[in-house]
Design an enzyme around this catalytic site. Structure first.
Site, PDB file in Angstrom:
ATOM      1  N   CYS A 192       0.830  -1.218   0.000  1.00 17.13           N
ATOM      2  CA  CYS A 192       0.000   0.000   0.000  1.00 17.13           C
ATOM      3  C   CYS A 192       0.861   1.263   0.000  1.00 17.13           C
ATOM      4  O   CYS A 192       1.575   1.527  -0.962  1.00 17.13           O
ATOM      5  CB  CYS A 192      -0.988  -0.030   1.166  1.00 17.13           C
ATOM      6  SG  CYS A 192      -2.343   1.164   0.984  1.00 17.13           S
TER       7      CYS A 192
ATOM      8  N   HIS B 223      -3.835  -4.596   0.035  1.00 15.28           N
ATOM      9  CA  HIS B 223      -3.352  -5.205   1.273  1.00 15.28           C
ATOM     10  C   HIS B 223      -3.491  -6.729   1.178  1.00 15.28           C
ATOM     11  O   HIS B 223      -4.575  -7.265   1.437  1.00 15.28           O
ATOM     12  CB  HIS B 223      -4.156  -4.700   2.470  1.00 15.28           C
ATOM     13  CG  HIS B 223      -3.867  -3.292   2.851  1.00 15.28           C
ATOM     14  ND1 HIS B 223      -2.840  -2.950   3.710  1.00 15.28           N
ATOM     15  CD2 HIS B 223      -4.448  -2.123   2.476  1.00 15.28           C
ATOM     16  CE1 HIS B 223      -2.812  -1.635   3.856  1.00 15.28           C
ATOM     17  NE2 HIS B 223      -3.774  -1.109   3.117  1.00 15.28           N
TER      18      HIS B 223
ATOM     19  N   GLU C 191      -2.446  -8.872   3.199  1.00 20.52           N
ATOM     20  CA  GLU C 191      -2.712  -9.407   4.538  1.00 20.52           C
ATOM     21  C   GLU C 191      -4.181  -9.305   4.920  1.00 20.52           C
ATOM     22  O   GLU C 191      -4.618  -9.930   5.891  1.00 20.52           O
ATOM     23  CB  GLU C 191      -1.830  -8.696   5.570  1.00 20.52           C
ATOM     24  CG  GLU C 191      -2.272  -7.314   5.977  1.00 20.52           C
ATOM     25  CD  GLU C 191      -1.895  -6.205   5.000  1.00 20.52           C
ATOM     26  OE1 GLU C 191      -2.090  -5.024   5.361  1.00 20.52           O
ATOM     27  OE2 GLU C 191      -1.423  -6.509   3.882  1.00 20.52           O
TER      28      GLU C 191
END
Length: 209
Positions: free
Chosen positions: A81, A185, A187
């Site tokens: 990001c 993202h 994650e």
């Protein structure tokens, strides 16, 4: 097992990234000084927030020269990001210079009918160029985005995946000298993001640097 360092400069969601890597049995070392950084096999540059405060915080860590050398020497780094955006020369969002290890600028997303800025939510990525992390990785996977700006690399081949925003395609993954950086993202992107993290870790294990 590779020793992976997670750079802490006060503007990254370290816990979420740590948890995602924990799910694939890969511990992360929190990096806040040069000595620990130099002992790592790979680095992660996360980021949440605005460009200028991020560069100010990163500068205060005294890690910038080491990060620039790291990327320029072809050592592996994952940017996430805002961490992707900091790798470029500058941003429409601020006035400070970026790390400049990837030539190009960060531009504000264009005003598009029926699209809101910031771009928040799930959107698919589409592979456009070759990248070892994306080998055998299915196209059109949906990833989670939160951003108002996107990368415009000087070299078109640096963009290895794009995402649609209205009628515009923006760079959602950039590949440069063993640096793999994504605007989304991973994650927070469920199974698809976890697979991408696994691919990156597996690439580290099977590649000599």
């Amino acid at each position: 097992m590779a020793k992976i360092g997670l750079i802490d400069y006060g503007m990254g969601n370290l816990f979420s990234v740590q948890q995602a890597f924990k799910r694939v049995n890969q511990p992360l070392e929190i990096i806040s000084d040069i000595k620990i950084l130099k002992s790592c096999d790979a680095l992660i540059l996360p980021g949440v927030g605005a460009f200028d405060p991020a560069m100010t915080n990163l500068n205060n860590t005294n890690l910038i020269p080491s990060i620039i050398d790291w990327v320029n020497n072809g050592q592996p780094l994952l940017g996430i990001c805002l961490g992707l955006q900091l790798l470029f020369e500058g941003s429409d969002e601020g006035h400070l210079k970026g790390l400049g290890v990837i030539k190009g600028q960060i531009r504000k997303l264009p005003e598009e009918r029926n699209e809101r800025i910031p771009h928040i939510g799930w959107s698919p990525i589409y592979k456009t160029n070759e990248c070892p992390i994306l080998e055998n990785y299915p196209d059109s996977n949906w990833m989670y985005f939160v951003h108002s700006y996107s990368a415009c690399p000087l070299k078109q081949k640096s963009t290895v995946a794009t995402t649609k925003f209205g009628k515009t395609d923006f760079s959602s993954i950039v590949w440069h000298k063993n640096t793999f950086a994504c605007q989304f993202h991973p994650e927070k992107s469920g199974v698809a993001g976890q697979k991408l993290i696994f691919n990156w870790i597996n690439w580290l294990k099977t590649t000599k640097f």
